[in-house]
Design an enzyme around this catalytic site. Structure first.
Site, mmCIF file in Angstrom:
data_model
loop_
_atom_site.group_PDB
_atom_site.id
_atom_site.type_symbol
_atom_site.label_atom_id
_atom_site.label_comp_id
_atom_site.label_asym_id
_atom_site.label_seq_id
_atom_site.Cartn_x
_atom_site.Cartn_y
_atom_site.Cartn_z
ATOM 1 C CG ASP A 1 -1.752 -1.296 1.418
ATOM 2 O OD1 ASP A 1 -2.178 -1.713 0.414
ATOM 3 O OD2 ASP A 1 -1.919 -1.796 2.578
ATOM 4 C CE LYS B 1 2.743 -2.219 -4.687
ATOM 5 N NZ LYS B 1 2.493 -2.111 -3.268
ATOM 6 N N GLY C 1 -4.266 -4.031 -4.507
ATOM 7 C CA GLY C 1 -5.377 -3.113 -4.643
ATOM 8 C C GLY C 1 -4.601 -1.893 -5.118
ATOM 9 C CG HIS C 2 -2.182 -1.121 -8.026
ATOM 10 N ND1 HIS C 2 -1.871 -1.979 -9.104
ATOM 11 C CD2 HIS C 2 -1.460 -1.485 -6.857
ATOM 12 C CE1 HIS C 2 -0.593 -2.601 -8.539
ATOM 13 N NE2 HIS C 2 -0.672 -2.351 -7.258
ATOM 14 C CD GLN D 1 0.335 -9.016 -2.638
ATOM 15 O OE1 GLN D 1 1.253 -9.468 -3.405
ATOM 16 N NE2 GLN D 1 -0.696 -8.596 -2.843
#
Ligand code: IMP
Length: 458
Positions: free
Chosen positions: A19, A22, A46-47, A230
């Protein structure tokens, strides 16, 4: 078009517990790239991308898909849920982004089955207080089956009768565990086939030999971004085991997860927040449960993209970041969310740990500087090496260096010179202690809210 950049194969990965932001950085650099590649993890990532104020959330498809000139690849190291994949493709189509011919997936990707999700949830429940805090997406059980050499892979969908035969065998094994060991409902073959084989035609058109395609692109001089999911400290081998994910999240996974060998990598960017966060259980020496922690959570909007869980927040941990620099052979750092520290009277950097049986003297700059972060001598050069065991790390008491904070609002700043002096000092101190230059600073979620100190693609 062939790029003039010296660095062609660029890795962008999280250097903390995930988180780190990125997605935005990949998106930013993608403007000049021809390909973006995922190499590990699955839809546990999750982006959130914010482009022109509009949010898009992706968990499996590389965030580079937002750029029409880019081809996106999902390498064999990534576990794929066909349902999630097709939902993301449909969501992108609704937003006017067509992935046809631009999304290429390895036939060797392990398939996440509905039973993997059931097993993930059942195991977490059975662990009780010792739960890992997984995302419940079936990622761990899918990797287990891959390593156990009984998993299904996307290429198997191309041979339906063989697929049904093998998945039936696997299902019998999963259902036995679900029913007799975990005492939870089983999953029917119909449900599994609905989630997998029924999507065969849609998926078949995306399958390719990712390694060969990347090799072709690379030899033609294209810029390829390898997008980690991650973070380093969640690596199955090098992270805070057992509170980790089930894949290798460090730079070495680029090679194993795509088939592109390590000597082909030109640059590794470690993305890190200006402080530390973690979701799920496990040691986090600098965690703050006080008002400052609350401030970081609220100001930083620290709630998980995938699960919505509040993230644990704390001060920047230099010791863990140095380990991350070593594990990934980081070329440069990208610091995100500096503005979250705005308004704090003082800011702190963890420069060592005090453990029950060890009271180190304060670390000297000479000792740190004489041991470059990427040198294999680092663990011995630092007076207090990272506790090997997660339990010991959980009991490690941080030793802080306190620095004056800044009152100014740094959000959205686009030049280094406009930063308050105290913010500059804080960043320079991180750079010195970690031993890796800060190449990019992110000052807000939008692409333009960025300070490029040294362009990785220059
Ligand atoms: P899993 O990957 O779902 O098995 O979860 C294992 C651990 O990794 C848990 O602590 C999760 O919270 C953490 N994790 C998995 N994906 C992410 C991510 O994208 N960001 C941060 N933590 C993650």
């Amino acid at each position: 078009m062939i790029s003039q950049s010296k660095n062609k194969n660029i890795v962008i990965l999280g250097s903390q517990w995930g988180d780190e932001g990125k997605g935005k950085i990949v998106d930013l650099l993608t403007a000049r790239a021809q390909a973006v590649v995922r190499f590990q993890g699955g839809h546990n990532a999750g982006h959130t991308l914010v482009i022109d104020g509009k949010k898009t959330k992706l968990s499996l498809i590389p965030s580079g898909i937002m750029h029409p000139q880019v081809t996106c690849f999902i390498g064999p190291g990534v576990v794929v849920s066909p349902t999630v994949l097709l939902n993301e493709i449909a969501m992108l189509r609704q937003e006017g982004i067509d992935v046809t011919g631009r999304l290429k997936i390895s036939a060797n990707c392990p398939i996440v089955l509905p039973t993997h999700i059931q097993l993930d949830l059942a195991r977490e429940k059975a662990r009780g207080a010792a739960a890992i805090g997984t995302t419940g997406r079936g990622i761990g059980p899918t990797y287990e089956d891959q390593v156990g050499r009984r998993g299904m892979r996307l290429g198997d969908l191309l041979k339906p009768s063989r697929f049904i035969e093998r998945v039936t065998e696997l299902l019998a094994y999963h259902n036995f565990l679900l029913e007799h060991y975990y005492h939870v409902p089983t999953v029917s073959l119909e449900t599994v086939l609905e989630a997998t084989l029924s999507h065969r035609d849609a998926i078949a058109g995306t399958l390719c030999d990712v390694t060969a395609s990347l090799d072709d692109l690379s030899r033609a001089g294209n810029i390829i971004l390898f997008e980690g999911a991650q973070g380093t400290l969640l690596d199955i081998d090098h992270g805070t085991y057992p509170f980790v994910t089930s894949s290798n999240t460090t730079a070495g996974a680029v090679s194993t997860g795509t088939g592109i060998g390590p000597c082909r990598i030109d640059y590794v960017l470690g993305v890190t927040k200006a402080y530390t966060t973690r979701v799920g259980a496990g040691p986090m020496p600098t965690e703050l449960t006080d008002q400052v922690g609350q401030h970081l959570r609220e100001r930083g909007q620290e709630f998980g993209t995938v699960t919505g869980r509040p993230r644990r927040c704390g001060w920047f941990d230099v010791i863990l970041m140095r380990r991350s620099a070593l594990l990934n052979s980081l070329t440069g750092l990208c610091i995100t969310k500096l503005d979250v520290l705005d308004g704090l009277k003082t800011v702190k950097l963890c420069v060592g740990y005090r453990s029950q049986n060890q009271t180190p003297e304060s670390v000297s700059d000479e000792a740190l500087l004489s041991a470059p972060a990427t040198s294999s001598a680092v663990p011995f050069a630092i007076p207090f090496a990272i506790p090997f065991d997660s339990e010991d790390l959980a009991h490690a008491e941080p030793i802080y260096e306190t620095m004056p904070g800044w009152a100014e609002d740094t959000s959205g700043m686009t030049s280094w010179n406009s930063l308050p002096d105290n913010a500059k000092n804080y960043l320079k101190r991180i750079e010195t202690l970690v031993g890796v230059p800060i190449d990019i600073l992110s000052t807000g979620p939008d692409r333009i809210e960025t300070i490029i100190v040294r362009d990785p693609l220059a």
